[in-house]
Structures are given as C-alpha cells and as structure tokens.
Design an enzyme around this catalytic site. Structure first.
Site, PDB file in Angstrom:
ATOM      1  N   ASP A  38       1.195  -0.916  -0.161  1.00  0.00           N
ATOM      2  CA  ASP A  38       0.301   0.044  -0.235  1.00  0.00           C
ATOM      3  C   ASP A  38       0.978   1.498  -0.138  1.00  0.00           C
ATOM      4  O   ASP A  38       0.807   2.269  -0.720  1.00  0.00           O
ATOM      5  CB  ASP A  38      -0.893   0.039   1.503  1.00  0.00           C
ATOM      6  CG  ASP A  38      -0.877  -0.345   2.621  1.00  0.00           C
ATOM      7  OD1 ASP A  38       1.069  -0.431   2.657  1.00  0.00           O
ATOM      8  OD2 ASP A  38      -1.266  -0.038   3.457  1.00  0.00           O
ATOM      9  N   GLU A 153      -3.667   8.582  12.387  1.00  0.00           N
ATOM     10  CA  GLU A 153      -2.850   7.780  12.505  1.00  0.00           C
ATOM     11  C   GLU A 153      -1.004   8.433  11.851  1.00  0.00           C
ATOM     12  O   GLU A 153      -0.147   7.707  12.951  1.00  0.00           O
ATOM     13  CB  GLU A 153      -2.860   6.486  11.200  1.00  0.00           C
ATOM     14  CG  GLU A 153      -1.933   5.103  11.788  1.00  0.00           C
ATOM     15  CD  GLU A 153      -2.785   4.609  13.038  1.00  0.00           C
ATOM     16  OE1 GLU A 153      -3.813   4.218  13.011  1.00  0.00           O
ATOM     17  OE2 GLU A 153      -2.451   3.246  13.425  1.00  0.00           O
ATOM     18  N   ASP A 165      -6.167  -0.228   5.932  1.00  0.00           N
ATOM     19  CA  ASP A 165      -6.431  -0.611   6.896  1.00  0.00           C
ATOM     20  C   ASP A 165      -7.753   0.165   6.501  1.00  0.00           C
ATOM     21  O   ASP A 165      -9.133  -0.544   7.063  1.00  0.00           O
ATOM     22  CB  ASP A 165      -5.948  -0.557   8.383  1.00  0.00           C
ATOM     23  CG  ASP A 165      -4.438  -1.664   8.173  1.00  0.00           C
ATOM     24  OD1 ASP A 165      -5.061  -2.186   7.852  1.00  0.00           O
ATOM     25  OD2 ASP A 165      -3.729  -1.155   9.545  1.00  0.00           O
TER      26      ASP A 165
HETATM   27  C1  GLA Z   1       0.028  -2.705   8.813  1.00  0.00           C
HETATM   28  C2  GLA Z   1      -0.038  -0.947   7.964  1.00  0.00           C
HETATM   29  C3  GLA Z   1      -1.138  -1.230   6.789  1.00  0.00           C
HETATM   30  C4  GLA Z   1       0.354  -2.306   5.823  1.00  0.00           C
HETATM   31  C5  GLA Z   1       0.356  -3.340   6.108  1.00  0.00           C
HETATM   32  C6  GLA Z   1       0.868  -4.225   5.480  1.00  0.00           C
HETATM   33  O1  GLA Z   1      -1.305  -3.699   8.403  1.00  0.00           O
HETATM   34  O2  GLA Z   1      -0.874  -0.129   8.717  1.00  0.00           O
HETATM   35  O3  GLA Z   1      -1.331  -0.186   5.854  1.00  0.00           O
HETATM   36  O4  GLA Z   1       1.344  -1.605   5.039  1.00  0.00           O
HETATM   37  O5  GLA Z   1       0.723  -3.571   7.414  1.00  0.00           O
HETATM   38  O6  GLA Z   1       0.984  -4.946   4.524  1.00  0.00           O
END
Ligand code: GLA
Length: 371
Positions: A38, A153, A165
């Site tokens: 991401d 965040e 997320d």
């Molecule tokens: C965490 C981060 C996401 C993503 C994942 C790995 O969940 O919050 O943004 O980078 O790790 O895919």
C-alpha cells in the site's frame, strides 16, 4: 442492531444518563493478499471481518468512555499513548482540514482483538470519523474519511502506515473482498464466495503482539523508498521485474517482494473472479514465502502455522497485516479447522511459543451508521 452497537449505546446511557444521538460502527480487517504494497502505491485485497468497534455519540462536554477498558478520557491535543489517541487524532485531522468540531461525548465498545494485526486501531478511527460525520452532518465521502483517518494515524498517532486498513474498514462490503489501487485510491469489490467454495477464513493469532511503531515497519518503508530512488521512479509500483537487476542487497530483496506481490494481487483477483480458490491459495502461499524470505517480516510462529496449515490441507495460508507477530490466515475446509487448531496448539507448546488464539471470520460490511 449488532451486539457491539448495543453495548456502546448501553455504556453511553450508563455513563451519561441519557440516550445517544446515534451510533456508528466499523470493522477490523484481514488482508487476503497484497502485503506491504500500500505504501508503495500498489494493490491490496483485504476484507472486513465480523468484529467491530462501535461509538455511541451525543451532545455534551468532551468526554470519551471505553466499555472495554472501563475508563473515561478527555479528547486530547496530543498523543498520550492510550486508546483515546485514535479518536483524538481523528478530531485533530478534521479540524486541520477546516471542519469545526464542537464538543461531544461518546462511548466505545468493541470486539476486534487488540494489537494482533486485525486493525483494531483503524476500526476505532473509522467508527469515530463516521459517527462525527453523521452527527455533525459534514457529509464527507467515505473515501475521504479513510484518507483523513490515515492522516490521523500518520501525523497524530505517529505510525507511518499506508491506506489499506482505514480504506478496508470504511469501504468493504459483506461477502466481498476489496481490491484497492493505493495510488489512484480506486476501490472495487470482488465477490468472496467462501460458503459456496466450502471454505472457512480461519485465523491464528500468534499472541505475539506488537505496536507497529516499535517494529521494523518504518525501516521497511525507508528501504522501499531508497530502492525507488536508486531506480529513479516515484514509487515501487512503477518498477518492473527486470529493473530489479539494478538493485542489490536489502533494496533488492524488499523491492522484489513488492514487485512480485503486486502481480500476485492482480492474479489473485482474476482467480477469485473465476472462483478458482486453488490458484488463489497458491498465490497466498507464494505471498507468505516472499514475506518470509525477501521482506523478512515473518516469525517462527507465523511460519509454523502456515506450514501446518499446508499439511492440514488448507488451499492457502499466509501471514496477514504487517507481520512481526500478529495473525496468519488460512483458507481451509470447515471440517479441517479443528484438527489444524489442535496440531498448531501442540506444536506451539512443544516449541515454547505462546498459546495461540483462533478465530473464524466472515467477510463483513464496512463502517455503518445506526440511528
Ligand atoms: C499495516 C499497515 C498497512 C499495511 C500493512 C502491511 O497493517 O497499517 O497500511 O502497510 O501493515 O501490508
């Protein structure tokens, strides 16, 4: 109404002796495939889970109550290291964008397992953002709320996470996975018909908990940025497999994961559209190997689970979320889950690991307001 939503309303009434104006709730997520892509402008394929955080909200002086932690907190202007950082961050981000947020009060209740990689923090942020949006009639599109939550965040809580997320929590639909293009921020639901395929989304929480900020997460991001700089591109999304010849050492390994993982996500979406869970599962295993060998974010617990899942007939398994502990998922026939849980438990005990916790999740709806 869901149980978490009822609990939030009840907590609000007990704490503030009146009814809330409304309640909003938002789910945690598992990522099916597309890990650490991401923040490289790539592709991810999460689905929301049937575990949620609900916020009942109403007029009043600014007080927040958590039914799970059984404590009251104030909204804060800066991070204090508690659950209240997430709602405080969202309010801060709204104000930063020019929205006027008057005082309000609220009560949270949730059942997303904490600090295990199931995005409980994104669920708190998304529930807060949606509840406030409805309460104050801002009418901010959900996509923009997700970006706002990510900003909270990153800039307030201080974790340099990507968009996955918060997007998953706000935009997923029941029975669907969500393909997110993390560069254009376009998102497309993809049917995830597990019942028809007679498969269960089985989750092993290794109980190795971690705060992202304290892991190698930020270091991984930096290595990706460095690799992109060497290649003279904006983000690793733009790298092709042949570009990898121009990298070496850590940058090569990290970039190889990202380039191959992006390709796997697109193949996985095609496989889902064909209802080809065998192919989908193979891509999950390949994703795990890449995260273990090239991205180096797996742990002995996660590897053990994936190995045992494969031996127990799971069509696919992999770590989910950032890694460094947390959860792994498996797609497995419902009748095989008990045997898998049993052998994982025995194996973990023999190796001196913590006792894991297992869940079975259904692909659930994203954030919703209940009036
Ligand atoms: C965490 C981060 C996401 C993503 C994942 C790995 O969940 O919050 O943004 O980078 O790790 O895919």
């Amino acid at each position: 109404m869901r149980q978490t939503e009822q609990r939030a309303i009840q907590a609000y009434q007990e704490q503030f002796r009146e009814k809330p104006a409304l309640v909003a709730s938002a789910p945690g997520r598992v990522n099916l495939i597309g890990e650490h892509t991401d923040y490289n402008g790539g592709f991810v394929l999460p689905c929301a889970i049937d575990r949620r955080v609900a916020l009942a909200i109403g007029h009043g002086d600014t007080q927040l109550y958590s039914a799970d932690f059984q404590e009251r907190r104030q909204l804060l202007g800066k991070r204090e290291g508690s659950w209240a950082d997430y709602p405080s961050g969202v309010v801060w981000a709204m104000k930063e964008q020019g929205y006027e947020v008057p005082t309000f009060r609220g009560a949270f209740a949730g059942d997303v397992p904490l600090a295990g990689g199931l995005s409980s923090s994104a669920a708190i942020e998304a529930a807060t953002a949606l509840a406030l949006d409805e309460f104050l009639q801002f009418r901010i599109p959900k996509k923009d709320l997700a970006v706002l939550c990510q900003h909270a965040e990153n800039a307030f809580v201080g974790v340099n996470s990507g968009i996955m997320d918060q997007y998953a929590s706000l935009l997923c639909q029941a029975g669907m996975a969500l393909l997110i293009d993390c560069r254009s921020l376009e998102a497309e639901p993809v049917p995830l018909n597990l019942t028809e395929a007679r498969l269960t989304l089985f989750v092993c929480d290794t109980q190795v908990s971690r705060e992202l900020g304290a892991t190698g997460y930020n270091a991984r991001r930096q290595a990706c940025e460095q690799a992109a700089r060497i290649l003279g591109i904006k983000e690793l999304r733009d790298a092709q497999i042949q570009d990898l010849d121009r990298l070496s050492g850590e940058e090569l390994k990290r970039a190889r994961h990202v380039v191959t993982e992006n390709a796997r996500v697109l193949e996985a979406v095609e496989a889902l559209r064909r209802h080809d869970f065998v192919e989908f599962g193979q891509l999950m295993y390949a994703s795990h190997r890449s995260l273990r060998n090239d991205y180096e974010v797996s742990t002995p617990e996660l590897d053990t689970f994936v190995e045992l899942a494969s031996q127990s007939g799971a069509v696919g398994a992999r770590l989910t979320g950032a890694g460094f502990g947390g959860c792994a998922i498996a797609l497995i026939k419902p009748e095989d889950t008990e045997a898998l849980a049993h052998t994982v438990q025995q194996n973990f005990e023999a190796r001196g690991f913590k006792q894991p916790v297992f869940y079975t999740f259904k692909p659930a709806a994203g954030a919703e307001v209940v009036k």
